[in-house]
Design a protein around this motif. Structure first.
Motif, short mmCIF file in Angstrom:
data_model
loop_
_atom_site.label_atom_id
_atom_site.label_comp_id
_atom_site.label_asym_id
_atom_site.label_seq_id
_atom_site.Cartn_x
_atom_site.Cartn_y
_atom_site.Cartn_z
N TYR A 123 0.76 -1.31 0.03
CA TYR A 123 -0.06 0.11 -0.13
C TYR A 123 0.89 1.35 -0.05
O TYR A 123 1.88 1.45 0.91
N LYS A 124 0.66 2.18 -1.11
CA LYS A 124 1.50 3.23 -1.02
C LYS A 124 0.56 4.17 -0.42
O LYS A 124 -0.63 4.57 -0.41
N GLY A 135 0.48 -6.77 -5.22
CA GLY A 135 0.40 -7.92 -4.75
C GLY A 135 1.80 -8.71 -5.03
O GLY A 135 2.00 -8.61 -5.97
N TYR A 136 2.00 -9.63 -3.88
CA TYR A 136 3.29 -10.38 -4.22
C TYR A 136 2.94 -11.83 -3.68
O TYR A 136 2.45 -12.02 -2.48
N GLY A 180 5.80 -0.53 -11.35
CA GLY A 180 4.32 -0.52 -11.61
C GLY A 180 3.58 -1.40 -10.69
O GLY A 180 3.49 -1.38 -9.31
N SER A 181 2.73 -2.15 -11.20
CA SER A 181 1.86 -2.98 -10.16
C SER A 181 2.45 -4.49 -10.08
O SER A 181 1.85 -5.29 -9.44
N LYS A 182 3.92 -4.48 -10.62
CA LYS A 182 4.45 -5.89 -10.45
C LYS A 182 5.41 -5.85 -9.40
O LYS A 182 6.27 -4.71 -9.23
N VAL A 183 5.60 -7.00 -8.78
CA VAL A 183 6.54 -6.97 -7.77
C VAL A 183 7.24 -8.45 -7.95
O VAL A 183 6.68 -9.62 -8.12
N TYR A 184 8.67 -8.42 -7.94
CA TYR A 184 9.52 -9.66 -8.22
C TYR A 184 10.78 -9.46 -7.44
O TYR A 184 11.28 -8.40 -6.90
#
Length: 184
Positions: A123-124, A135-136, A180-184
């Motif tokens: 959450y920003k 989400g991750y 962006g909306s990606k988490v890795y």
């Protein structure tokens, strides 16, 4: 005539004193107004300051509320699963100087103690509200570690042949990358 000039002079002195008192009072009021913290009106474009930001506690409260509203959607992907752990963490992972919120969560089968799912919800915090940005949910077991230097750090957990199911002994730290909306 002398009386009139004298009275006019006396009135001038009184008026001058009255004006100077009024000017002093106005200066004092201006100083007080300048020393008071300015509240930011909604929609105004004033500079962001720590005084007009929401507190960490309020940011966590907003994030938890949003997470709990979305939780039924997460649970739909896990048959007979229920929330086992829901832990918020605070730190600046967006690099804007404002503390953001991460919720680390685990899903366990109802009536069981194995993990069938886990993830992070990010959450920003923009200083006024928090908004989910990503989400991750990796395909490996992990534990949340910390938010440090603008990065979210997790520990990837792996088992050796001798490890019990409770205690994976191989722990590898991993800094998450957010694009962006990606988490890795």
């Amino acid at each position: 005539m002398k009386k009139i000039i004298g009275i006019m002079g006396f009135l001038t002195v009184l008026t001058g004193c009255s004006n100077s008192d009024h000017k002093e009072q106005r200066k004092d009021e201006t100083k007080k107004e300048q020393s008071l913290p300015q509240k930011k009106e909604s929609g105004s474009k004033g500079p962001e300051t720590p005084e007009n930001r929401i507190s960490k506690e309020e940011a966590v409260k907003q994030a938890v509320k949003q997470f709990e509203a979305y939780l039924p959607n997460i649970l739909k992907t896990y048959d007979d699963g229920g929330i086992d752990l829901q832990e918020p963490y605070v730190g600046d992972f967006t690099g804007d100087g404002i503390e953001d919120v991460v919720i680390y969560w685990n899903i366990a089968p109802k009536g069981g103690n194995a993990l069938i799912g886990q993830g992070l919800s990010l959450y920003k915090n923009d200083g006024h509200t928090v908004k989910v940005i990503a989400g991750y949910e990796p395909d490996y077991l992990f534990a949340f570690d910390t938010i440090k230097n603008g990065k979210i750090i997790v520990e990837k957990l792996e088992y050796t042949e001798e490890d019990g199911r409770c205690c994976p002994s191989i722990k590898t730290k991993h800094a998450l990358t957010i694009k962006g909306s990606k988490v890795y």
